[in-house]
Scaffold this motif. Structure first.
Motif, short mmCIF file in Angstrom:
data_model
loop_
_atom_site.label_atom_id
_atom_site.label_comp_id
_atom_site.label_asym_id
_atom_site.label_seq_id
_atom_site.Cartn_x
_atom_site.Cartn_y
_atom_site.Cartn_z
N PHE A 1 0.80 -1.23 0.00
CA PHE A 1 0.00 0.00 0.00
C PHE A 1 0.84 1.29 0.00
O PHE A 1 0.66 2.14 -0.84
CB PHE A 1 -1.00 0.02 1.16
CG PHE A 1 -1.86 -1.19 1.28
CD1 PHE A 1 -2.40 -1.79 0.14
CD2 PHE A 1 -2.13 -1.78 2.50
CE1 PHE A 1 -3.19 -2.93 0.23
CE2 PHE A 1 -2.91 -2.92 2.60
CZ PHE A 1 -3.45 -3.49 1.47
N ARG A 2 1.70 1.48 1.00
CA ARG A 2 2.54 2.68 1.11
C ARG A 2 1.72 3.97 1.17
O ARG A 2 2.10 5.00 0.61
CB ARG A 2 3.55 2.76 -0.04
CG ARG A 2 4.48 1.56 -0.11
CD ARG A 2 5.62 1.77 -1.08
NE ARG A 2 6.34 0.53 -1.32
CZ ARG A 2 7.41 0.42 -2.10
NH1 ARG A 2 7.88 1.49 -2.72
NH2 ARG A 2 8.00 -0.74 -2.28
N LEU A 3 0.59 3.91 1.88
CA LEU A 3 -0.19 5.12 2.11
C LEU A 3 0.43 5.91 3.27
O LEU A 3 1.09 5.33 4.14
CB LEU A 3 -1.64 4.76 2.45
CG LEU A 3 -2.45 4.12 1.31
CD1 LEU A 3 -3.76 3.57 1.84
CD2 LEU A 3 -2.69 5.13 0.19
N LEU A 4 0.23 7.22 3.27
CA LEU A 4 0.71 8.06 4.38
C LEU A 4 -0.23 7.87 5.55
O LEU A 4 -1.41 8.22 5.50
CB LEU A 4 0.75 9.53 3.93
CG LEU A 4 1.63 9.82 2.72
CD1 LEU A 4 1.43 11.25 2.22
CD2 LEU A 4 3.10 9.57 3.05
N THR A 5 0.29 7.30 6.63
CA THR A 5 -0.57 6.88 7.75
C THR A 5 -1.10 8.04 8.58
O THR A 5 -2.06 7.87 9.34
CB THR A 5 0.19 5.91 8.66
OG1 THR A 5 1.39 6.54 9.14
CG2 THR A 5 0.56 4.63 7.92
N ASP A 6 -0.49 9.21 8.44
CA ASP A 6 -0.92 10.36 9.26
C ASP A 6 -1.90 11.26 8.52
O ASP A 6 -2.25 12.34 9.00
CB ASP A 6 0.30 11.18 9.69
CG ASP A 6 1.09 11.74 8.50
OD1 ASP A 6 0.94 11.19 7.39
OD2 ASP A 6 1.82 12.72 8.68
N ARG A 7 -2.39 10.82 7.35
CA ARG A 7 -3.32 11.63 6.55
C ARG A 7 -4.49 10.77 6.11
O ARG A 7 -4.33 9.57 5.89
CB ARG A 7 -2.62 12.19 5.30
CG ARG A 7 -1.39 13.01 5.62
CD ARG A 7 -0.60 13.33 4.38
NE ARG A 7 0.74 13.76 4.76
CZ ARG A 7 1.35 14.83 4.29
NH1 ARG A 7 0.75 15.59 3.40
NH2 ARG A 7 2.56 15.14 4.68
N ASP A 8 -5.65 11.40 5.99
CA ASP A 8 -6.81 10.65 5.54
C ASP A 8 -6.72 10.37 4.03
O ASP A 8 -5.76 10.78 3.36
CB ASP A 8 -8.12 11.35 5.93
CG ASP A 8 -8.35 12.69 5.24
OD1 ASP A 8 -7.73 12.94 4.18
OD2 ASP A 8 -9.15 13.50 5.75
N VAL A 9 -7.70 9.67 3.51
CA VAL A 9 -7.69 9.25 2.11
C VAL A 9 -7.57 10.47 1.19
O VAL A 9 -6.73 10.50 0.27
CB VAL A 9 -8.96 8.44 1.77
CG1 VAL A 9 -9.11 8.26 0.27
CG2 VAL A 9 -8.92 7.09 2.49
N TYR A 10 -8.42 11.47 1.43
CA TYR A 10 -8.39 12.67 0.58
C TYR A 10 -7.02 13.32 0.60
O TYR A 10 -6.46 13.67 -0.45
CB TYR A 10 -9.45 13.67 1.05
CG TYR A 10 -9.50 14.91 0.19
CD1 TYR A 10 -10.28 14.97 -0.96
CD2 TYR A 10 -8.73 16.04 0.53
CE1 TYR A 10 -10.31 16.10 -1.75
CE2 TYR A 10 -8.74 17.17 -0.27
CZ TYR A 10 -9.54 17.20 -1.41
OH TYR A 10 -9.55 18.32 -2.20
N GLU A 11 -6.44 13.47 1.80
CA GLU A 11 -5.14 14.14 1.92
C GLU A 11 -4.01 13.34 1.29
O GLU A 11 -3.04 13.91 0.78
CB GLU A 11 -4.85 14.43 3.40
CG GLU A 11 -5.76 15.50 3.99
CD GLU A 11 -5.70 15.55 5.51
OE1 GLU A 11 -5.32 14.52 6.12
OE2 GLU A 11 -6.04 16.60 6.09
N ASN A 12 -4.12 12.00 1.31
CA ASN A 12 -3.13 11.17 0.63
C ASN A 12 -3.09 11.50 -0.85
O ASN A 12 -2.01 11.64 -1.45
CB ASN A 12 -3.46 9.69 0.83
CG ASN A 12 -2.66 9.03 1.94
OD1 ASN A 12 -1.56 8.53 1.74
ND2 ASN A 12 -3.24 9.04 3.14
N LEU A 13 -4.26 11.61 -1.45
CA LEU A 13 -4.33 11.87 -2.89
C LEU A 13 -4.00 13.33 -3.21
O LEU A 13 -3.32 13.62 -4.21
CB LEU A 13 -5.71 11.50 -3.42
CG LEU A 13 -6.14 10.04 -3.17
CD1 LEU A 13 -7.49 9.77 -3.81
CD2 LEU A 13 -5.11 9.05 -3.69
N TYR A 14 -4.43 14.22 -2.35
CA TYR A 14 -4.11 15.66 -2.49
C TYR A 14 -2.59 15.86 -2.51
O TYR A 14 -2.04 16.59 -3.34
CB TYR A 14 -4.74 16.43 -1.33
CG TYR A 14 -4.60 17.93 -1.41
CD1 TYR A 14 -5.63 18.72 -1.92
CD2 TYR A 14 -3.44 18.58 -0.97
CE1 TYR A 14 -5.52 20.11 -1.98
CE2 TYR A 14 -3.31 19.96 -1.04
CZ TYR A 14 -4.36 20.71 -1.55
OH TYR A 14 -4.24 22.08 -1.63
#
Length: 240
Positions: free
Chosen positions: A92-105
């Protein structure tokens, strides 16, 4: 009319540091192709994807992805190339400190988008494509594995990539969720995006047979060019 060649490797030697992983790689991928990459752990599937993504340098042989020559590719060109590729990771490698919207933003601003209204519209568009609009304010840890992978796919298509490189995208998912994710890749491919998917998921391959690359014994066998169908089938079975 001939299709556009989006990936071309000739006599390529693929290394991880000083270790040669694959040798004599000859590969041509046309625009709109759907290709599986299979093989046991450590046989070079991920190394091949990382070479195409210019994450691993190509020191020997020739290679071109879109219009970019891989040997000696410059940092600026790597950034340009990666904006035209979408990469989907198993972890995945999503940013864990940001929500879904902020990850994509974050991804859009990092790749040069300035207009906040256009960014918001694009994030909403890709979340709708993957069926995750209703989860845009959730943190990654609040999502299931399948939901996180949908967000990763949304992230991969933000900049309208010409190619998606997917490294075991269903590896940690249950069969039903795997099929949903896989169907999403089929839909993206039907819209014209070239897909290269490294996978161990034989059930997925059986449901949608397609051109297959088998990594084994330091080489790549390609179902498109293989003259001995039975021999290739045996190789395929032994590497899933």
């Amino acid at each position: 009319m001939d299709k556009k060649k989006v990936i071309q490797l000739a006599n390529a030697e693929i290394f991880q540091r000083e270790n040669r992983i694959l040798s004599g790689v000859n590969l041509e991928v046309d625009e709109g192709d759907f290709i599986y990459i299979i093989g046991k752990v450590g046989t070079g599937k991920t190394s091949l994807i990382k070479t195409i993504n210019a994450e691993l340098p190509l020191f020997s042989g020739t290679g071109k992805v879109l219009e970019y020559n891989l040997p000696g590719i410059k940092s600026r060109e790597i950034s340009e190339l990666r904006r035209r590729l979408g990469v989907v990771f198993q972890d995945f490698r999503l940013l864990t400190d940001r929500d879904v919207y902020e990850n994509l933003y974050f991804v859009l601003t990092a790749t040069g988008w300035k207009n906040k209204l256009l960014i918001k519209e694009r994030v909403n568009e890709v979340l709708e494509v993957v069926g995750m609009t209703h989860k845009m304010n959730k943190m990654p840890h609040e999502l299931s594995g399948g939901e996180q992978q949908r967000v990763v796919i949304a992230r991969a298509i933000l900049n309208n990539p010409e190619i998606i490189l997917a490294d075991e995208p269903t590896g940690n998912l249950d069969p039903e969720t795997s099929e949903e994710i896989f169907n999403l890749f089929i839909r993206l491919n039907n819209e014209g995006i070239t897909i290269l998917m490294a996978t161990h998921d034989y059930a997925v391959i059986a449901k949608k047979p397609a051109r297959t690359l088998v990594c084994a014994n330091g080489k790549i066998s390609d179902s498109e060019n293989n003259t001995d169908e039975l021999e290739f089938e045996n190789l395929l079975e032994s590497n899933i």
